[in-house]
Structure formats: structure tokens, C-alpha cells
Write an enzyme that holds these catalytic residues in place. Structure first.
Site, PDB file in Angstrom:
ATOM      1  N   TYR A  33       0.792  -1.226  -0.024  1.00  0.00           N
ATOM      2  CA  TYR A  33       0.132  -0.016  -0.254  1.00  0.00           C
ATOM      3  C   TYR A  33       0.867   1.357  -0.416  1.00  0.00           C
ATOM      4  O   TYR A  33       1.919   1.217   0.166  1.00  0.00           O
ATOM      5  CB  TYR A  33      -0.850  -0.330   1.535  1.00  0.00           C
ATOM      6  CG  TYR A  33      -0.255   0.478   2.673  1.00  0.00           C
ATOM      7  CD1 TYR A  33       0.188  -1.380   3.144  1.00  0.00           C
ATOM      8  CD2 TYR A  33      -0.075   2.002   3.158  1.00  0.00           C
ATOM      9  CE1 TYR A  33       0.816  -0.290   4.348  1.00  0.00           C
ATOM     10  CE2 TYR A  33      -0.167   1.649   4.118  1.00  0.00           C
ATOM     11  CZ  TYR A  33       0.956   0.949   4.589  1.00  0.00           C
ATOM     12  OH  TYR A  33       1.527   1.212   5.996  1.00  0.00           O
ATOM     13  N   ARG A  52       8.018   3.915  -5.018  1.00  0.00           N
ATOM     14  CA  ARG A  52       7.821   2.735  -3.703  1.00  0.00           C
ATOM     15  C   ARG A  52       7.605   2.084  -3.316  1.00  0.00           C
ATOM     16  O   ARG A  52       8.061   0.679  -3.252  1.00  0.00           O
ATOM     17  CB  ARG A  52       7.883   4.072  -2.415  1.00  0.00           C
ATOM     18  CG  ARG A  52       8.434   3.291  -1.531  1.00  0.00           C
ATOM     19  CD  ARG A  52       7.917   3.804   0.761  1.00  0.00           C
ATOM     20  NE  ARG A  52       7.434   3.852   0.595  1.00  0.00           N
ATOM     21  CZ  ARG A  52       6.871   4.515   2.027  1.00  0.00           C
ATOM     22  NH1 ARG A  52       7.783   5.164   2.632  1.00  0.00           N
ATOM     23  NH2 ARG A  52       5.553   5.400   1.786  1.00  0.00           N
ATOM     24  N   ARG A 100      -7.576 -20.512  -1.436  1.00  0.00           N
ATOM     25  CA  ARG A 100      -6.932 -20.526  -0.421  1.00  0.00           C
ATOM     26  C   ARG A 100      -5.620 -21.346  -1.030  1.00  0.00           C
ATOM     27  O   ARG A 100      -5.786 -22.197  -0.423  1.00  0.00           O
ATOM     28  CB  ARG A 100      -7.354 -20.377   0.566  1.00  0.00           C
ATOM     29  CG  ARG A 100      -6.457 -19.836   1.668  1.00  0.00           C
ATOM     30  CD  ARG A 100      -7.212 -20.092   2.958  1.00  0.00           C
ATOM     31  NE  ARG A 100      -6.118 -19.297   4.283  1.00  0.00           N
ATOM     32  CZ  ARG A 100      -5.344 -20.175   4.762  1.00  0.00           C
ATOM     33  NH1 ARG A 100      -4.796 -21.484   4.014  1.00  0.00           N
ATOM     34  NH2 ARG A 100      -4.644 -19.611   4.884  1.00  0.00           N
ATOM     35  N   LYS A 147       6.299  -2.498   2.117  1.00  0.00           N
ATOM     36  CA  LYS A 147       5.189  -1.729   2.429  1.00  0.00           C
ATOM     37  C   LYS A 147       4.146  -2.519   1.900  1.00  0.00           C
ATOM     38  O   LYS A 147       2.999  -2.095   1.823  1.00  0.00           O
ATOM     39  CB  LYS A 147       5.108   0.115   1.811  1.00  0.00           C
ATOM     40  CG  LYS A 147       3.933   0.367   2.686  1.00  0.00           C
ATOM     41  CD  LYS A 147       4.242   1.975   2.548  1.00  0.00           C
ATOM     42  CE  LYS A 147       2.989   2.988   2.919  1.00  0.00           C
ATOM     43  NZ  LYS A 147       3.151   3.319   4.927  1.00  0.00           N
ATOM     44  N   GLU A 180      11.893   2.008  14.443  1.00  0.00           N
ATOM     45  CA  GLU A 180      11.009   3.049  13.502  1.00  0.00           C
ATOM     46  C   GLU A 180      10.076   3.104  14.406  1.00  0.00           C
ATOM     47  O   GLU A 180       9.754   2.225  15.447  1.00  0.00           O
ATOM     48  CB  GLU A 180      10.466   3.143  12.321  1.00  0.00           C
ATOM     49  CG  GLU A 180       9.973   1.875  11.979  1.00  0.00           C
ATOM     50  CD  GLU A 180       9.930   1.514  10.538  1.00  0.00           C
ATOM     51  OE1 GLU A 180       9.633   2.943   9.744  1.00  0.00           O
ATOM     52  OE2 GLU A 180      10.068   0.369   9.501  1.00  0.00           O
ATOM     53  N   LEU A 205      10.889   1.297   6.946  1.00  0.00           N
ATOM     54  CA  LEU A 205      10.262   1.723   5.681  1.00  0.00           C
ATOM     55  C   LEU A 205      11.209   2.997   5.840  1.00  0.00           C
ATOM     56  O   LEU A 205      11.336   3.689   6.411  1.00  0.00           O
ATOM     57  CB  LEU A 205       9.444   2.322   6.086  1.00  0.00           C
ATOM     58  CG  LEU A 205       8.080   2.653   4.506  1.00  0.00           C
ATOM     59  CD1 LEU A 205       7.801   1.683   3.817  1.00  0.00           C
ATOM     60  CD2 LEU A 205       7.366   3.316   5.055  1.00  0.00           C
TER      61      LEU A 205
END
Ligand code: PMP
Length: 287
Positions: A33, A52, A100, A147, A180, A205
Site C-alpha cells: 500500500y 516506492r 486459498r 510497505k 522506527e 520503511l
């Protein structure tokens, strides 16, 4: 006005916008995302976010759902349909939906969703007075540089911060160094005025705000040092702050209840907040 989302080719009211129950984002967190700030109808550092996004997609071998030009059009359309000039645009790409099974499906098509939210970031009092952070062990997987939507440790950490009356949790690696925040990058200013943040290796990140701010430091005559720092060093630092798309630059005035400096935002972080805001304003589209 009811909120409108984009879901796989359609613009729908939020309560009718849905993805398949076998979407791999839902079942395996097999999705990435971006959150991009919107100001004056424009998207801040859009190309850095898209770069990114492509890096995250590439690391997970998920195909891009559409060209960048098309993504840019859809993002603007989501903002427009929601009547949002200032806010945030959330974009998520999953590997798609398939029965799945752990290995990648042969023929799944990446799924793309977007939602937008109005708002201009943290309350003025938080910018003025700064915020507190707590520290906790970094229990995330070894690739937080991607991310991905696998944000459970981040959510648990943020909840702990909230329950402690803090704004953010700084995560600590096995060497006692800060990696972070749960949704922001961590910074300190040393006694001699050096601006320190962790190098963007696989352990953090690489924030777009982080990169934007780094680009502004030299002009201010500030020296950037990319290296790890310990919790003890952060508590004894002259100043501390965090950066993210939703917060820009936000002073951190206490760590685990220990005041940083005199417990008020210092002159360097206040200056950095100001120049970062100017950097944002300069990107707003002309009226
Ligand atoms: N680290 C983490 C773990 C984050 O979730 C975020 C926000 N997405 C950041 C750092 C800051 O990144 P950015 O400046 O691109 O918002």
C-alpha cells in the site's frame, strides 16, 4: 456526500465497495500500500510514492495493476469524487483473489483499491507542544522496508502507545537501537546539532517524508548522519522528532516518560517543521 472508493475498475459508495473473500490481501496480507498526502487537490511527492510502490511490488513479485499514468488519473478522480482537496489518499494492491493456497496463483489479477480521507494532519496543539512516545521491542518480520499490509505488530504497538497516553511507539531492535515508529520514522538531534536517523536498510520503511526532509537539510546547513541510535541516546538527545506522510515533521518531547531536552520542541525541529511545510506548499497546484 457519501464517500466513494475505487475498487478494481469501479467507483462505488464505500458501503458497496468490496473485494473478494479470497483476496490474498485479506487472507495472507499478500498486498502492499501507499498513503499519499493531498494538498490543494494535488498529491504530494506522488512520484516518490509511486517509485516506492513499484519497489514493494517488485520485492513481492506482484504485477502493477495499471500504468503510472492511469494510477495518477484514478487517484485524482477518487479525490475529486469525494470533494477532497486536503487529505490523504490510500492505495492498496494485492496479488489478487484465488482459492486459498500458499504459493502464488497462476492466473490471479492484482486487485487495486483506493479510498480518500479529508484532513490536514495532527492538531495544532500537537505540533506546538510535541508528543510523547513509548518504546517496545520490534517484533516485525525482517522486511519492514517493503510497505506491505502485514501491519499487525504496528497495530499492537500503536494500541500500546495509546493505552500509555503516548502518540507513537518507537520499536527497538535486539541491539537496543531504535528502528522506527509503528507508522513513522524516528529522528534525534545530537548535542552538537547533527540530525540523526537510521539508514534505510531492510529494518525500516524508507519514508517519503524522510527522503523529502533529507533533501532539505543541507540547505539549512544541517548535517545528516544516517546511523542507528539507542533508546538511551534518544532520551539524552537535544531534540527528537518523527516524520510521516500524515504528520509531516512532529516534535517528540518525551520517551517512556523521560523528557527530551527541556521537554519542549527545540529550535531545530521547529525549523524543520516549517521548511517541510514550505516544501509541501510549493508542490500545491496553482489555483
Ligand atoms: N515507517 C512506517 C512503519 C510507516 O508505516 C510509515 C508510514 N507509512 C513511515 C515509516 C513513514 O513513511 P512516509 O513518510 O512515507 O509516510
Amino acid at each position: 456526500m457519501s464517500r466513494i472508493a475505487y475498487v478494481n475498475g469501479r467507483y462505488l459508495p464505500l458501503n458497496r465497495a468490496s473485494v473478494h473473500i479470497e483476496d490474498r490481501g485479506f487472507q495472507f496480507a499478500d498486498a502492499v500500500y501507499e498513503v499519499i498526502a493531498a494538498r490543494g487537490g494535488g498529491l504530494i511527492d506522488e512520484d516518490m510514492h509511486l517509485k516506492r510502490l513499484h519497489r514493494s511490488l517488485g520485492e513481492l513479485r506482484i504485477a502493477a495493476p495499471m500504468s503510472d499514468a492511469a494510477l495518477k488519473l484514478v487517484m485524482r478522480e477518487v479525490l475529486r469524487l469525494n470533494g477532497i482537496a486536503d487529505g490523504t489518499l490510500y492505495l492498496q494492491v494485492s496479488r489478487g483473489s484465488a482459492p486459498r493456497d500458499f504459493p502464488f496463483p497462476k492466473s490471479a489479477k492484482p486487485s487495486l483499491v483506493m479510498v480518500a480521507r479529508r484532513g490536514r494532519g495532527p492538531a495544532a496543539a500537537l505540533i506546538e507542544n510535541g508528543v510523547g512516545v513509548i518504546t517496545l521491542p520490534d517484533i516485525r518480520w525482517a522486511r519492514p522496508d517493503i510497505k506491505s499490509v502485514a501491519l499487525l505488530p504496528n497495530a499492537l504497538g500503536k494500541q500500546r502507545a495509546k493505552e500509555a497516553g503516548a502518540y507513537e511507539a518507537w520499536q527497538i531492535d535486539r541491539d537496543g537501537n531504535v528502528t522506527e515508529g509503528t507508522s513513522s520514522n524516528a529522528w534525534i538531534v545530537t548535542a552538537d546539532g547533527e540530525v540523526v536517523t537510521r539508514r534505510a536498510d531492510n529494518s525500516i520503511l524508507n519514508g517519503v517524508t524522510r527522503l523529502g526532509l533529507i533533501g532539505l537539510l543541507a540547505r539549512e546547513g544541517l548535517k545528516l548522519v544516517e546511523r542507528p541510535f539507542s533508546v538511551a541516546e534518544a532520551k539524552a538527545a537535544r531534540e527528537a522528532f518523527l516524520t510521516s506522510t500524515t504528520n509531516f515533521v512532529l516534535p517528540v518531547v518525551s520517551i517512556d516518560g523521560t523528557p527530551v531536552g527541556n521537554g519542549y520542541p527545540g529550535s531545530i525541529v521547529r525549523r524543520l517543521r516549517q521548511i517541510y511545510e514550505e516544501y509541501i506548499v510549493a508542490q500545491e497546484p496553482a489555483l
